[in-house]
Design a protein around this motif. Structure first.
Motif, PDB file in Angstrom:
ATOM      1  N   LEU A   1       2.848  11.476  12.946  1.00  0.00           N
ATOM      2  CA  LEU A   1       3.638  11.149  11.608  1.00  0.00           C
ATOM      3  C   LEU A   1       5.311  10.940  11.863  1.00  0.00           C
ATOM      4  CD1 LEU A   1       1.629  13.410   8.844  1.00  0.00           C
ATOM      5  CD2 LEU A   1       0.987  11.169   9.316  1.00  0.00           C
ATOM      6  N   ALA A   2       5.808  11.815  12.431  1.00  0.00           N
ATOM      7  CA  ALA A   2       7.138  11.414  12.190  1.00  0.00           C
ATOM      8  C   ALA A   2       7.363  10.158  13.377  1.00  0.00           C
ATOM      9  CB  ALA A   2       7.885  12.764  12.616  1.00  0.00           C
ATOM     10  N   ILE A   3       6.409  10.090  14.763  1.00  0.00           N
ATOM     11  CA  ILE A   3       7.218   9.106  15.250  1.00  0.00           C
ATOM     12  C   ILE A   3       6.452   7.204  14.231  1.00  0.00           C
ATOM     13  CG2 ILE A   3       6.324   8.043  16.791  1.00  0.00           C
ATOM     14  CD1 ILE A   3       5.951  10.252  18.554  1.00  0.00           C
ATOM     15  N   GLY A   4       5.216   7.418  13.550  1.00  0.00           N
ATOM     16  CA  GLY A   4       4.804   6.610  12.781  1.00  0.00           C
ATOM     17  C   GLY A   4       5.836   6.391  11.434  1.00  0.00           C
ATOM     18  N   VAL A   5       6.761   6.889  11.417  1.00  0.00           N
ATOM     19  CA  VAL A   5       8.176   7.117  10.580  1.00  0.00           C
ATOM     20  C   VAL A   5       8.820   6.046  10.916  1.00  0.00           C
ATOM     21  CG1 VAL A   5       9.521   7.709   8.062  1.00  0.00           C
ATOM     22  CG2 VAL A   5       7.199   8.555   8.502  1.00  0.00           C
TER      23      VAL A   5
ATOM     24  N   CYS B   1      11.864   1.218  11.639  1.00  0.00           N
ATOM     25  CA  CYS B   1      12.737   0.234  12.970  1.00  0.00           C
ATOM     26  C   CYS B   1      11.713  -1.066  13.020  1.00  0.00           C
ATOM     27  CB  CYS B   1      12.448  -0.048  14.779  1.00  0.00           C
ATOM     28  SG  CYS B   1      13.343   2.276  14.778  1.00  0.00           S
ATOM     29  N   TYR B   2      10.534  -1.548  12.443  1.00  0.00           N
ATOM     30  CA  TYR B   2      10.033  -2.193  12.409  1.00  0.00           C
ATOM     31  C   TYR B   2      10.398  -3.173  11.101  1.00  0.00           C
ATOM     32  CZ  TYR B   2       6.541  -6.048  11.230  1.00  0.00           C
ATOM     33  OH  TYR B   2       5.768  -7.284  10.901  1.00  0.00           O
ATOM     34  N   ARG B   3      10.690  -2.642  10.099  1.00  0.00           N
ATOM     35  CA  ARG B   3      11.356  -2.983   8.698  1.00  0.00           C
ATOM     36  C   ARG B   3      12.684  -4.176   9.618  1.00  0.00           C
ATOM     37  NH1 ARG B   3      11.905   1.125   4.291  1.00  0.00           N
ATOM     38  NH2 ARG B   3       9.257   1.069   4.181  1.00  0.00           N
ATOM     39  N   ARG B   4      13.373  -2.970  10.404  1.00  0.00           N
ATOM     40  CA  ARG B   4      15.066  -3.244  10.537  1.00  0.00           C
ATOM     41  C   ARG B   4      14.703  -5.172  11.247  1.00  0.00           C
ATOM     42  NH1 ARG B   4      18.948   0.658  12.866  1.00  0.00           N
ATOM     43  NH2 ARG B   4      18.924   0.752  10.977  1.00  0.00           N
ATOM     44  N   PHE B   5      14.040  -4.419  11.479  1.00  0.00           N
ATOM     45  CA  PHE B   5      13.572  -6.030  12.644  1.00  0.00           C
ATOM     46  C   PHE B   5      13.239  -7.022  12.043  1.00  0.00           C
ATOM     47  CE2 PHE B   5      10.092  -8.565  15.200  1.00  0.00           C
ATOM     48  CZ  PHE B   5      10.957  -9.385  16.357  1.00  0.00           C
ATOM     49  N   ARG B   6      12.011  -6.741  11.568  1.00  0.00           N
ATOM     50  CA  ARG B   6      11.076  -7.802  10.674  1.00  0.00           C
ATOM     51  C   ARG B   6      12.868  -8.557   9.355  1.00  0.00           C
ATOM     52  NH1 ARG B   6       8.039  -6.243   6.070  1.00  0.00           N
ATOM     53  NH2 ARG B   6       9.580  -5.585   5.166  1.00  0.00           N
ATOM     54  N   ASP B   7      13.334  -7.753   8.684  1.00  0.00           N
ATOM     55  CA  ASP B   7      14.424  -7.789   7.883  1.00  0.00           C
ATOM     56  C   ASP B   7      15.371  -8.744   8.468  1.00  0.00           C
ATOM     57  OD1 ASP B   7      13.020  -6.606   6.228  1.00  0.00           O
ATOM     58  OD2 ASP B   7      13.582  -5.666   5.786  1.00  0.00           O
ATOM     59  N   ASN B   8      15.813  -8.809   9.303  1.00  0.00           N
ATOM     60  CA  ASN B   8      15.828  -9.933  10.291  1.00  0.00           C
ATOM     61  C   ASN B   8      16.275 -10.829  11.008  1.00  0.00           C
ATOM     62  OD1 ASN B   8      18.760  -8.035  10.060  1.00  0.00           O
ATOM     63  ND2 ASN B   8      18.315  -6.458  12.083  1.00  0.00           N
TER      64      ASN B   8
ATOM     65  N   ILE C   1       2.217  -0.737   7.133  1.00  0.00           N
ATOM     66  CA  ILE C   1       1.148   0.018   6.911  1.00  0.00           C
ATOM     67  C   ILE C   1       1.113   0.583   8.904  1.00  0.00           C
ATOM     68  CG2 ILE C   1      -0.721  -1.151   6.260  1.00  0.00           C
ATOM     69  CD1 ILE C   1       0.304   2.888   5.463  1.00  0.00           C
ATOM     70  N   VAL C   2       0.630  -0.752   9.647  1.00  0.00           N
ATOM     71  CA  VAL C   2       0.008  -1.049  10.462  1.00  0.00           C
ATOM     72  C   VAL C   2       0.146   0.001  11.503  1.00  0.00           C
ATOM     73  CG1 VAL C   2      -1.191  -2.760  12.381  1.00  0.00           C
ATOM     74  CG2 VAL C   2      -1.425  -2.924  10.281  1.00  0.00           C
ATOM     75  N   PRO C   3       1.528  -0.220  12.295  1.00  0.00           N
ATOM     76  CA  PRO C   3       1.930   0.794  13.404  1.00  0.00           C
ATOM     77  C   PRO C   3       2.626   2.277  12.694  1.00  0.00           C
ATOM     78  CG  PRO C   3       3.844  -0.899  12.845  1.00  0.00           C
ATOM     79  CD  PRO C   3       2.311  -0.922  11.637  1.00  0.00           C
ATOM     80  N   PHE C   4       2.511   2.340  11.055  1.00  0.00           N
ATOM     81  CA  PHE C   4       2.339   3.725  10.875  1.00  0.00           C
ATOM     82  C   PHE C   4       0.923   4.622  10.941  1.00  0.00           C
ATOM     83  CE2 PHE C   4       1.282   6.991   7.993  1.00  0.00           C
ATOM     84  CZ  PHE C   4       2.190   7.758   7.991  1.00  0.00           C
TER      85      PHE C   4
ATOM     86  N   ILE D   1       0.941  -0.829   0.074  1.00  0.00           N
ATOM     87  CA  ILE D   1      -0.347   0.059  -0.064  1.00  0.00           C
ATOM     88  C   ILE D   1       0.997   0.591   0.191  1.00  0.00           C
ATOM     89  CG2 ILE D   1      -1.570   1.081   1.286  1.00  0.00           C
ATOM     90  CD1 ILE D   1      -2.298  -1.482   2.688  1.00  0.00           C
ATOM     91  N   LEU D   2       0.970   2.388  -1.353  1.00  0.00           N
ATOM     92  CA  LEU D   2       2.178   3.033  -0.884  1.00  0.00           C
ATOM     93  C   LEU D   2       3.230   2.329  -1.373  1.00  0.00           C
ATOM     94  CD1 LEU D   2       0.427   6.444   0.175  1.00  0.00           C
ATOM     95  CD2 LEU D   2       0.583   5.889  -1.981  1.00  0.00           C
ATOM     96  N   LEU D   3       3.632   2.660  -0.329  1.00  0.00           N
ATOM     97  CA  LEU D   3       5.182   2.348   0.408  1.00  0.00           C
ATOM     98  C   LEU D   3       5.878   1.409   0.982  1.00  0.00           C
ATOM     99  CD1 LEU D   3       6.946   5.823   0.378  1.00  0.00           C
ATOM    100  CD2 LEU D   3       6.796   5.269  -1.841  1.00  0.00           C
ATOM    101  N   TRP D   4       4.865   1.405   1.780  1.00  0.00           N
ATOM    102  CA  TRP D   4       4.524  -0.266   2.284  1.00  0.00           C
ATOM    103  C   TRP D   4       4.165  -1.541   2.496  1.00  0.00           C
ATOM    104  CZ3 TRP D   4       3.703   4.907   5.309  1.00  0.00           C
ATOM    105  CH2 TRP D   4       4.566   5.743   6.065  1.00  0.00           C
ATOM    106  N   SER D   5       4.451  -2.976   2.927  1.00  0.00           N
ATOM    107  CA  SER D   5       4.026  -4.040   3.076  1.00  0.00           C
ATOM    108  C   SER D   5       3.042  -3.429   3.604  1.00  0.00           C
ATOM    109  CB  SER D   5       4.638  -4.816   3.215  1.00  0.00           C
ATOM    110  OG  SER D   5       5.326  -4.611   4.256  1.00  0.00           O
ATOM    111  N   ALA D   6       2.056  -4.541   3.744  1.00  0.00           N
ATOM    112  CA  ALA D   6       0.311  -4.248   4.836  1.00  0.00           C
ATOM    113  C   ALA D   6       0.811  -4.532   6.090  1.00  0.00           C
ATOM    114  CB  ALA D   6      -0.486  -5.584   4.398  1.00  0.00           C
ATOM    115  N   ASP D   7       2.173  -4.972   6.065  1.00  0.00           N
ATOM    116  CA  ASP D   7       2.599  -5.234   7.478  1.00  0.00           C
ATOM    117  C   ASP D   7       2.982  -4.258   8.560  1.00  0.00           C
ATOM    118  OD1 ASP D   7       4.529  -5.977   5.991  1.00  0.00           O
ATOM    119  OD2 ASP D   7       5.553  -7.337   8.005  1.00  0.00           O
TER     120      ASP D   7
END
Length: 93
Positions: free
Chosen positions: A44-48, A53-60, A24-27, A16-22
């Motif tokens: 919004l800044a905190i959401g980004v 941080c979530y992407r870094r957590f998920r990718d590892n 977009i939920v924290p944002f 969805i736009l720039l992010w995957s579905a999982d």
């Protein structure tokens, strides 16, 4: 900005736009919380930041790690018979 892989098959995650579905939920949670407390721009800044941080957590970690962690903590609501209670740590025969 990093290149985003466009899904090419059915098994790829929804984007969805720039992010995957999982992601977009924290944002969205941060955005809606910011709307409720009248601090939309900082939220919004905190959401980004949370999404990065979530992407870094998920990718590892392996696929499905977050879902298993949520189940292990007992936060996965389910009335299914096949899913055992997550708080039972030992199963006896």
């Amino acid at each position: 900005m990093e290149a985003i892989a466009i899904p090419k098959s059915i098994d790829d995650p929804i984007h969805i736009l720039l992010w995957s579905a999982d992601e977009i939920v924290p944002f969205m949670v941060c955005m809606l919380t910011g709307m409720l407390i009248d601090h939309f721009i900082p939220a919004l800044a905190i959401g980004v930041i949370v999404v990065k941080c979530y992407r870094r957590f998920r990718d590892n970690r392996p696929d499905g790690y977050t879902l298993h962690a949520v189940y292990w903590l007992g936060l996965l609501p389910s009335k299914a018979i096949t899913i055992p209670n997550p708080f039972i740590r030992r199963f006896y025969p």
